[in-house]
Design a protein around this motif. Structure first.
Motif, short mmCIF file in Angstrom:
data_model
loop_
_atom_site.label_atom_id
_atom_site.label_comp_id
_atom_site.label_asym_id
_atom_site.label_seq_id
_atom_site.Cartn_x
_atom_site.Cartn_y
_atom_site.Cartn_z
N GLN A 46 -46.25 51.13 -17.14
CA GLN A 46 -45.06 51.64 -17.84
C GLN A 46 -44.05 52.29 -16.90
O GLN A 46 -43.09 52.89 -17.35
CB GLN A 46 -45.48 52.65 -18.91
CG GLN A 46 -46.32 52.07 -20.02
CD GLN A 46 -45.57 51.02 -20.83
OE1 GLN A 46 -44.34 51.04 -20.91
NE2 GLN A 46 -46.31 50.10 -21.46
N LYS A 47 -44.32 52.19 -15.59
CA LYS A 47 -43.39 52.71 -14.57
C LYS A 47 -43.14 54.21 -14.75
O LYS A 47 -42.00 54.68 -14.82
CB LYS A 47 -42.08 51.93 -14.59
CG LYS A 47 -42.23 50.46 -14.22
CD LYS A 47 -40.90 49.72 -14.26
CE LYS A 47 -41.04 48.31 -13.73
NZ LYS A 47 -42.06 47.50 -14.48
N ILE A 48 -44.24 54.96 -14.84
CA ILE A 48 -44.19 56.42 -14.92
C ILE A 48 -44.64 56.97 -13.57
O ILE A 48 -45.72 56.62 -13.07
CB ILE A 48 -45.10 56.94 -16.05
CG1 ILE A 48 -44.67 56.34 -17.39
CG2 ILE A 48 -45.06 58.46 -16.11
CD1 ILE A 48 -45.63 56.63 -18.52
N THR A 49 -43.84 57.82 -12.97
CA THR A 49 -44.10 58.24 -11.59
C THR A 49 -45.27 59.21 -11.45
O THR A 49 -46.03 59.14 -10.48
CB THR A 49 -42.84 58.89 -10.99
OG1 THR A 49 -42.43 59.98 -11.82
CG2 THR A 49 -41.71 57.88 -10.87
N PHE A 50 -45.43 60.13 -12.41
CA PHE A 50 -46.47 61.15 -12.28
C PHE A 50 -47.59 60.89 -13.27
O PHE A 50 -47.35 60.71 -14.46
CB PHE A 50 -45.89 62.54 -12.54
CG PHE A 50 -46.88 63.66 -12.36
CD1 PHE A 50 -47.13 64.21 -11.11
CD2 PHE A 50 -47.59 64.17 -13.44
CE1 PHE A 50 -48.05 65.24 -10.93
CE2 PHE A 50 -48.52 65.19 -13.29
CZ PHE A 50 -48.75 65.72 -12.03
N TYR A 51 -48.82 60.85 -12.78
CA TYR A 51 -49.99 60.66 -13.63
C TYR A 51 -51.11 61.58 -13.15
O TYR A 51 -51.17 61.97 -11.98
CB TYR A 51 -50.45 59.20 -13.63
CG TYR A 51 -50.85 58.68 -12.27
CD1 TYR A 51 -52.16 58.81 -11.80
CD2 TYR A 51 -49.91 58.05 -11.45
CE1 TYR A 51 -52.52 58.33 -10.55
CE2 TYR A 51 -50.26 57.56 -10.20
CZ TYR A 51 -51.56 57.71 -9.75
OH TYR A 51 -51.92 57.24 -8.51
N THR A 52 -52.01 61.92 -14.08
CA THR A 52 -53.09 62.85 -13.76
C THR A 52 -54.19 62.76 -14.80
O THR A 52 -53.98 62.21 -15.89
CB THR A 52 -52.55 64.30 -13.71
OG1 THR A 52 -53.61 65.21 -13.38
CG2 THR A 52 -51.97 64.70 -15.05
N ASN A 53 -55.36 63.31 -14.48
CA ASN A 53 -56.42 63.45 -15.47
C ASN A 53 -56.70 64.93 -15.76
O ASN A 53 -57.73 65.28 -16.31
CB ASN A 53 -57.70 62.75 -15.01
CG ASN A 53 -58.29 63.38 -13.75
OD1 ASN A 53 -57.59 64.08 -13.00
ND2 ASN A 53 -59.56 63.13 -13.49
N LYS A 54 -55.75 65.79 -15.39
CA LYS A 54 -55.86 67.23 -15.64
C LYS A 54 -54.79 67.63 -16.66
O LYS A 54 -53.59 67.42 -16.43
CB LYS A 54 -55.70 68.01 -14.35
CG LYS A 54 -56.80 67.73 -13.33
CD LYS A 54 -56.61 68.55 -12.06
CE LYS A 54 -57.72 68.25 -11.06
NZ LYS A 54 -57.53 69.03 -9.80
N ILE A 55 -55.21 68.22 -17.77
CA ILE A 55 -54.30 68.58 -18.85
C ILE A 55 -53.20 69.52 -18.38
O ILE A 55 -52.01 69.32 -18.66
CB ILE A 55 -55.09 69.21 -20.01
CG1 ILE A 55 -55.99 68.17 -20.67
CG2 ILE A 55 -54.14 69.85 -21.03
CD1 ILE A 55 -56.90 68.72 -21.75
N ASP A 56 -53.58 70.55 -17.63
CA ASP A 56 -52.60 71.56 -17.20
C ASP A 56 -51.54 70.99 -16.27
O ASP A 56 -50.42 71.51 -16.21
CB ASP A 56 -53.30 72.73 -16.53
CG ASP A 56 -54.09 73.58 -17.51
OD1 ASP A 56 -53.93 73.38 -18.72
OD2 ASP A 56 -54.88 74.44 -17.07
N ASP A 57 -51.84 69.92 -15.55
CA ASP A 57 -50.85 69.32 -14.66
C ASP A 57 -49.66 68.78 -15.44
O ASP A 57 -48.52 68.82 -14.95
CB ASP A 57 -51.48 68.20 -13.84
CG ASP A 57 -52.40 68.72 -12.75
OD1 ASP A 57 -52.41 69.95 -12.53
OD2 ASP A 57 -53.11 67.90 -12.12
N VAL A 58 -49.90 68.28 -16.62
CA VAL A 58 -48.80 67.79 -17.47
C VAL A 58 -48.10 68.96 -18.15
O VAL A 58 -46.86 69.04 -18.17
CB VAL A 58 -49.31 66.79 -18.53
CG1 VAL A 58 -48.20 66.40 -19.49
CG2 VAL A 58 -49.89 65.56 -17.85
N LEU A 59 -48.87 69.89 -18.71
CA LEU A 59 -48.28 71.00 -19.45
C LEU A 59 -47.42 71.89 -18.54
O LEU A 59 -46.40 72.44 -18.99
CB LEU A 59 -49.38 71.84 -20.10
CG LEU A 59 -50.17 71.14 -21.22
CD1 LEU A 59 -51.25 72.08 -21.76
CD2 LEU A 59 -49.26 70.68 -22.35
#
Length: 387
Positions: A46-59
């Motif tokens: 989907q061409k999204i630059t930031f990805y993670t498996n840590k919830i707080d990294d997104v929040l």
């Protein structure tokens, strides 16, 4: 200015949600996945630059102001409460959680931060056919309501690979995934809540060509339930998947009154009107015909087209809300959306239907109240998220 969006989940719904958000002008800033590999694969596709498996990294991402939660239901309450606690707006997928206690945590957090958006994505509320139906019902065009009948046929329910949607204990199955939409829709259209319910929930499909071996499907693929509303109104709902997949999805919602009925089939609205002392009309009258086409591909999604169209309208309402010229954003464009309180009611009905199926008897719908001590714990948890 529209807020940046953070996504939680890597299921097939993201193949539809991401294009819808971008079409309305939202920028996707981050995505979370259960594993780093899942997050990376979805981010790349989907061409999204930031990805993670840590919830707080997104929040805690500085550019994320709005989060869409479409991951495993047992995480919905944790993510929602944390997000609201640090000033993020929240749109949560159904079901709200695995139990009422999860939904109650979310309700309390939304009440503690009332200036923030906190919605459940029951998208049928925004489908034009149902918005027109609601207007006609308010005008009492068919007289006092007596009966509601809903029939849903789903050609395909389970994904290609085993995930939480295949597990009944993790929130999967037709009752949670589709029945919750219908329960909320009836509440939205009639402004009435179920008093008691009777239901049957069954799992017939245990394996598929791609899901077999050690892991078997435990999520129900059939349910039939009745809801008794105030004033003696009876709602009958039947949802099943025992059709040829090629036939796809069909949905019919009929609301009968003393002077006729209104029916929504797919995305079209029809009226059958009877007049006292005159012979009934020979056929239904089309009040609204859905001719709008989606500009995105829906072939990779398990979500039926009427639900996706409603989702599109809901995201448009979000854009309008955030685009308000006032100093603080205005909630009016999304007033029709389901709140966390609405989601708590739906969760209570779902639990009552499951209990009815297990006990084989009518069950009263009970919305559990939160205790002061538990409420204080929830608020402390939310405040800690801001530190």
């Amino acid at each position: 200015m529209l807020p940046g969006v953070g996504l939680f989940g890597t299921g097939q719904i993201m193949n539809v949600l991401v294009p819808l958000l971008r079409e309305k002008g939202f920028e996707i800033k981050a995505i979370w996945g259960r594993t780093l590999k899942e997050a990376q694969e979805m981010a790349q596709s989907q061409k999204i630059t930031f990805y993670t498996n840590k919830i707080d990294d997104v929040l805690l991402h500085k550019d994320v102001g709005l989060v869409f939660i479409a991951c495993q239901p047992f995480l919905h309450a944790e993510i929602s409460v944390k997000a609201l606690g640090i000033g993020k707006h929240v749109v949560c997928d159904k079901p709200m959680g695995l139990h009422q206690i999860d939904a109650m945590k979310m309700v309390r957090a939304s009440q503690y931060y009332p200036t923030l958006i906190s919605l459940v994505s029951y998208s049928l509320r925004f489908l034009p056919a149902f918005t027109h139906m609601k207007r006609y019902l308010d005008e009492e065009i068919i007289g006092p309501i007596e009966l509601v009948d809903v029939r849903v046929q789903i050609g395909k329910l389970f994904p290609e690979k085993f995930d939480w949607m295949c597990d009944g204990f993790m929130g999967g199955g037709v009752l949670n995934l589709v029945g919750s939409h219908i329960i909320d829709l009836v509440h939205y259209l009639l402004r009435l809540q179920a008093v008691r319910v009777h239901g049957i929930v069954r799992s017939y499909t245990l394996i598929t060509p791609n899901i077999n071996g050690i892991r078997h499907i435990s999520a129900p693929d059939y349910c039939n339930f009745q809801m008794e509303l105030p004033n003696g109104i009876l709602v009958t709902v039947s949802i099943f998947t025992h059709t040829v997949p090629a036939k796809g999805f069909t949905q019919e919602v009929i609301i009968c009154g003393s002077e006729g009925h209104l029916a929504v089939r797919g995305g079209d609205l029809f009226l059958f009107k009877t007049k006292s002392g005159l012979p009934p009309q020979l056929k239904e009258e089309a009040l609204y015909v859905d001719v709008q086409d989606l500009h995105i591909s829906t072939s990779e999604s398990l979500l039926p087209r009427p639900y996706i169209k409603g989702y599109c309208k809901m995201i448009g309402a979000l854009k309008e809300a955030f685009g308000a010229e006032e100093a603080s954003w205005v909630k009016e464009p999304v007033l029709a959306a389901a709140t966390f309180e609405d989601g708590l009611y739906v969760q209570a009905v779902l639990e009552a239907i499951h209990n009815s199926s297990n006990l084989r008897s009518w069950q009263r719908v009970k919305i559990k109240s939160d205790t002061p001590s538990n409420h204080d714990q929830i608020m402390r948890f939310a405040r800690m998220s801001t530190m």
